[in-house]
Scaffold this motif. Structure first.
Motif, PDB file in Angstrom:
ATOM      1  N   ILE A 136     -47.526-103.626 -19.899  1.00 34.48           N
ATOM      2  CA  ILE A 136     -47.499-104.384 -18.653  1.00 34.48           C
ATOM      3  C   ILE A 136     -46.075-104.467 -18.123  1.00 34.48           C
ATOM      4  CG2 ILE A 136     -47.933-106.651 -17.634  1.00 34.48           C
ATOM      5  CD1 ILE A 136     -50.138-106.961 -19.775  1.00 34.48           C
ATOM      6  N   ASN A 137     -45.153-104.785 -19.038  1.00 36.74           N
ATOM      7  CA  ASN A 137     -43.762-104.867 -18.618  1.00 36.74           C
ATOM      8  C   ASN A 137     -43.279-103.532 -18.085  1.00 36.74           C
ATOM      9  OD1 ASN A 137     -43.208-107.575 -19.051  1.00 36.74           O
ATOM     10  ND2 ASN A 137     -42.956-107.247 -21.254  1.00 36.74           N
ATOM     11  N   GLU A 138     -43.711-102.476 -18.732  1.00 39.85           N
ATOM     12  CA  GLU A 138     -43.292-101.159 -18.291  1.00 39.85           C
ATOM     13  C   GLU A 138     -43.789-100.882 -16.865  1.00 39.85           C
ATOM     14  OE1 GLU A 138     -44.361 -98.184 -21.073  1.00 39.85           O
ATOM     15  OE2 GLU A 138     -43.391 -96.550 -19.956  1.00 39.85           O
ATOM     16  N   ILE A 139     -45.051-101.250 -16.660  1.00 43.43           N
ATOM     17  CA  ILE A 139     -45.614-101.058 -15.321  1.00 43.43           C
ATOM     18  C   ILE A 139     -44.812-101.830 -14.288  1.00 43.43           C
ATOM     19  CG2 ILE A 139     -47.597-101.578 -13.847  1.00 43.43           C
ATOM     20  CD1 ILE A 139     -49.359-101.052 -16.308  1.00 43.43           C
ATOM     21  N   VAL A 140     -44.573-103.092 -14.599  1.00 44.81           N
ATOM     22  CA  VAL A 140     -43.821-103.917 -13.651  1.00 44.81           C
ATOM     23  C   VAL A 140     -42.452-103.310 -13.409  1.00 44.81           C
ATOM     24  CG1 VAL A 140     -42.792-106.174 -13.271  1.00 44.81           C
ATOM     25  CG2 VAL A 140     -45.062-105.994 -14.306  1.00 44.81           C
ATOM     26  N   SER A 195     -42.511-100.111 -11.328  1.00 41.96           N
ATOM     27  CA  SER A 195     -42.982-100.287  -9.956  1.00 41.96           C
ATOM     28  C   SER A 195     -41.827-100.473  -8.990  1.00 41.96           C
ATOM     29  CB  SER A 195     -43.911-101.504  -9.867  1.00 41.96           C
ATOM     30  OG  SER A 195     -43.152-102.697  -9.961  1.00 41.96           O
ATOM     31  N   GLY A 196     -40.722-100.992  -9.502  1.00 45.69           N
ATOM     32  CA  GLY A 196     -39.584-101.217  -8.634  1.00 45.69           C
ATOM     33  C   GLY A 196     -39.786-102.338  -7.632  1.00 45.69           C
ATOM     34  N   VAL A 197     -40.707-103.224  -7.959  1.00 45.72           N
ATOM     35  CA  VAL A 197     -40.960-104.354  -7.059  1.00 45.72           C
ATOM     36  C   VAL A 197     -40.711-105.629  -7.851  1.00 45.72           C
ATOM     37  CG1 VAL A 197     -42.676-105.451  -5.584  1.00 45.72           C
ATOM     38  CG2 VAL A 197     -42.695-102.974  -5.883  1.00 45.72           C
ATOM     39  N   GLU A 198     -40.371-106.702  -7.144  1.00 41.47           N
ATOM     40  CA  GLU A 198     -40.105-107.955  -7.848  1.00 41.47           C
ATOM     41  C   GLU A 198     -41.313-108.359  -8.689  1.00 41.47           C
ATOM     42  OE1 GLU A 198     -39.840-107.245  -4.790  1.00 41.47           O
ATOM     43  OE2 GLU A 198     -38.488-108.560  -3.651  1.00 41.47           O
ATOM     44  N   ARG A 199     -40.995-108.843  -9.865  1.00 44.78           N
ATOM     45  CA  ARG A 199     -42.014-109.231 -10.823  1.00 44.78           C
ATOM     46  C   ARG A 199     -43.098-110.120 -10.205  1.00 44.78           C
ATOM     47  NH1 ARG A 199     -42.049-108.701 -16.152  1.00 44.78           N
ATOM     48  NH2 ARG A 199     -43.499-110.030 -17.301  1.00 44.78           N
ATOM     49  N   GLU A 200     -42.696-111.160  -9.507  1.00 46.29           N
ATOM     50  CA  GLU A 200     -43.709-112.120  -9.046  1.00 46.29           C
ATOM     51  C   GLU A 200     -44.602-111.537  -7.955  1.00 46.29           C
ATOM     52  OE1 GLU A 200     -40.517-112.409  -8.667  1.00 46.29           O
ATOM     53  OE2 GLU A 200     -39.938-113.220  -6.701  1.00 46.29           O
ATOM     54  N   ARG A 201     -44.191-110.433  -7.375  1.00 48.16           N
ATOM     55  CA  ARG A 201     -45.058-109.836  -6.369  1.00 48.16           C
ATOM     56  C   ARG A 201     -46.060-108.861  -6.970  1.00 48.16           C
ATOM     57  NH1 ARG A 201     -41.432-107.097  -2.594  1.00 48.16           N
ATOM     58  NH2 ARG A 201     -43.237-106.451  -1.388  1.00 48.16           N
ATOM     59  N   VAL A 202     -45.643-108.158  -8.029  1.00 46.44           N
ATOM     60  CA  VAL A 202     -46.610-107.225  -8.638  1.00 46.44           C
ATOM     61  C   VAL A 202     -47.530-107.889  -9.629  1.00 46.44           C
ATOM     62  CG1 VAL A 202     -45.849-104.832  -8.575  1.00 46.44           C
ATOM     63  CG2 VAL A 202     -44.644-106.484 -10.023  1.00 46.44           C
ATOM     64  N   LEU A 203     -47.033-108.904 -10.292  1.00 47.30           N
ATOM     65  CA  LEU A 203     -47.776-109.438 -11.427  1.00 47.30           C
ATOM     66  C   LEU A 203     -49.216-109.823 -11.091  1.00 47.30           C
ATOM     67  CD1 LEU A 203     -46.910-109.355 -14.219  1.00 47.30           C
ATOM     68  CD2 LEU A 203     -46.203-111.749 -14.127  1.00 47.30           C
ATOM     69  N   PRO A 204     -49.470-110.503  -9.978  1.00 47.08           N
ATOM     70  CA  PRO A 204     -50.872-110.841  -9.674  1.00 47.08           C
ATOM     71  C   PRO A 204     -51.749-109.606  -9.622  1.00 47.08           C
ATOM     72  CG  PRO A 204     -49.364-111.921  -8.144  1.00 47.08           C
ATOM     73  CD  PRO A 204     -48.527-110.998  -8.968  1.00 47.08           C
TER      74      PRO A 204
END
Lengths: 348, 348
Positions: free
Chosen positions: B207-211, B214-223
């Motif tokens: 999951i961390n790797e995906i986040v 992604s190159g996007v802020e964590r709180e925006r991709v996580l959901p």
DNA sequence: TGTTAGCACTCAAGATAAACGAGTGCTAAC
DNA sequence: GTTAGCACTCGTTTATCTTGAGTGCTAACA
């Protein structure tokens, strides 16, 4: 709209008492019962005379000579239109129900079908009748998002989201595989050209345009494009959720097994069920329609009543939830439950 | 495996005759009936004696003193294991059924759930009992395809296809919108990293790797990533199809409304139904398991039998279809129908 | 020794009849 | 117009009787 001027207020009062009593007692109600239970300063004999009048006018009927009266469809009609108690707006679901409802209400449910299913289940729990839910498919919806996804060498998946947030997908078998690039290009093309279209609105030219733009041989893309169209068309056949079928058997009017069977079979017939809900589009003031007994077009339910509520948001019709039960149903409870769900499910 | 050496062949023959007769006649069967209908050169008195023995040994029982005998669970067990007629492999569905089946069999059905549903409906039609279908979810399946699709400003749709061709999708609400590019990048990353994984197999690192990728802020991709995981996990909760519930009421053993209600409620309880099918994993030679009466773990069906068939292709378990009916069911017909569907649905 | 005919016995189900009672319609008095 | 009173109706309940399918047992038979 027929008028009920033929009835004076005393007759109305008596009719209301008879129906109220019958709904709770499930037994034909006699004049003496009314005289005793409802203190209206009249003797049973007087009430008897009034009831005889009401029967003559077609609001009541007698199962046999020496029995009490039961309401006719016409009687129920008047009851629902004019006599019924005001809705209980503080309908209080049981503890268990609340937990259940909250579970559903988690904001996981963005998808319309899920929501309709959940709402139907809630209604059926609250009322102890059978509830039917159907997301609206009368207005043709348009495509909001569309994508073609490669699955394996011989299969692609088409996913379509409509503007009312229903999701449809369809697996398509392909003979000659397309490359990932070809497929994703096709996906983009379809998405761009078809977004905003409705199923009945897609012309042959559009299809040809898609095939042309794809840059792939006609016979290789065509099956996929067909799959896409199929998937969009599929959206017209709404899913129908029937919840609480077992509740049927709680009510004495379905002790007759063959009657129960007829209804169970009806419940499993999606086409008929859709008809049942669709007959009720010209919704009344509150978007709630009551069809009593033979007012229903489907003969299997000629001794049932169907209460339907149409829900909409921002003027868009989202779907319909119906309750089906014996004509002797607790109309008040049912309508309250449907209103409760409206308040609970739809943001203001 | 218990042995039945205690029974000589004549007792077996009589037991078989009793059960055969009871299955078709639905009535307790007496000695005289057997003597007349089945020409075994024995008088009713002799058969009477043998039946008394069979009762003592627990294969038969009497509803009351002056009635004929009915089979016990133990009797049915022996019948199914040893006595039953060889399967009718030329089971001939009715004209109407064939049309219906062909309709389903169109190669549109590539998706497993659809196929299971269709097969269940066919089985229920052929047997006139209730059929239950469940795509296999016991073995955790791995992700074969995955895609994230933008739907509108606040919603994205996650679509997952598993290696047994089941499709799951989940709508995810997002607070802060992602651009189309960000989303499609995320989709590709998820797809690459998660394809081949199983729900129980996805680590925090992934999951961390995906986040990260992604190159996007964590709180925006996580959901969204959460939505993806949810969707994959969701695959473990198999959908269950129950077809032909109305058939229940055809059989006299369910004339008792409360019994019928109990079963109808069971049918609507997916968790219990799954249990019912899963108790039958150690499939016999042909992948068919018969559970008679109290052999079932669920008490509501202690006077029912459940026959389940497990279907697999290339060694992969695809799913299970079960038939539920009274212990006095036509086991032969039911097993034949399940075999028929196996031949019809699965390529050799 | 196993088989069978015969017979008394049992018991659920169906038929018949009587008693009951909830409810009505009608009449006559208020 | 309202009501008390009463005869009447008719479905429901209860009791009793009859029927018949089926049994278990015994005694005779091969």
């Amino acid at each position: 709209m027929m008028s009920y001027d033929e009835l004076d207020s005393r007759k109305m009062m008596i009719l209301k008492a008879v129906i109220d009593d019958y709904i709770t007692s499930k037994e034909p109600v006699g004049s003496r019962t009314i005289a005793k239970k409802y203190d209206m300063g009249l003797s049973s004999a007087t009430i008897r005379n009034e009831m005889a009048d009401l029967e003559e006018m077609g609001y009541l009927s007698q199962p046999h000579t020496s029995a009490g009266r039961i309401p006719s469809d016409k009687g129920y009609r008047l009851y629902v239109d004019k006599l019924m108690n005001p809705l209980v707006t503080d309908l209080k679901p049981s503890e268990e129900d609340i937990i259940e409802i909250c579970g559903y209400m988690q904001d996981k449910i963005h998808e319309l079908n899920q929501m309709v299913k959940a709402a139907s289940e809630i209604v059926s729990r609250l009322t102890h009748y059978t509830a039917i839910g159907m997301a609206n498919n009368e207005i043709k919806h348009s495509v909001k998002a569309l994508q073609i996804i490669p699955v394996d060498l011989r299969k692609v998946l088409v996913v379509v989201v409509l503007d009312n947030d229903t999701i449809k997908n369809q697996m398509v078998k392909v003979e000659q595989t397309l490359s990932t690039e070809e497929l994703s290009r096709l996906s983009v093309i379809c998405s761009e050209l078809l977004t905003g279209s409705r199923a009945d609105n897609i012309s042959l030219e559009m299809i040809n345009e898609i095939v042309g733009l794809s840059g792939v041989e006609r016979e290789r893309v065509l099956p996929i494009v067909d799959g896409v169209l199929d998937c969009i068309k599929q959206c017209d056949s709404a899913e129908i959720y029937t919840e609480g079928t077992a509740n049927l058997l709680e009510h004495p009017e379905f002790n007759d097994v063959s009657k129960a069977k007829t209804l169970l079979e009806l419940f499993n017939n999606e086409a008929e069920m859709a008809k049942l809900l669709q007959g009720c589009d010209n919704a009344g003031a509150k978007g709630i329609v009551v069809k009593i007994g033979t007012e229903n077009e489907i003969t299997q339910v000629s001794d049932c009543s169907v209460v339907t509520a149409t829900y909409s948001l921002n003027g868009v019709n989202l779907g319909t939830i119906g309750v089906i039960g014996p004509t002797r149903m607790d109309y008040n409870k049912v309508i309250s439950a449907l209103e409760y769900v409206r308040r609970r499910m739809l943001p203001e």
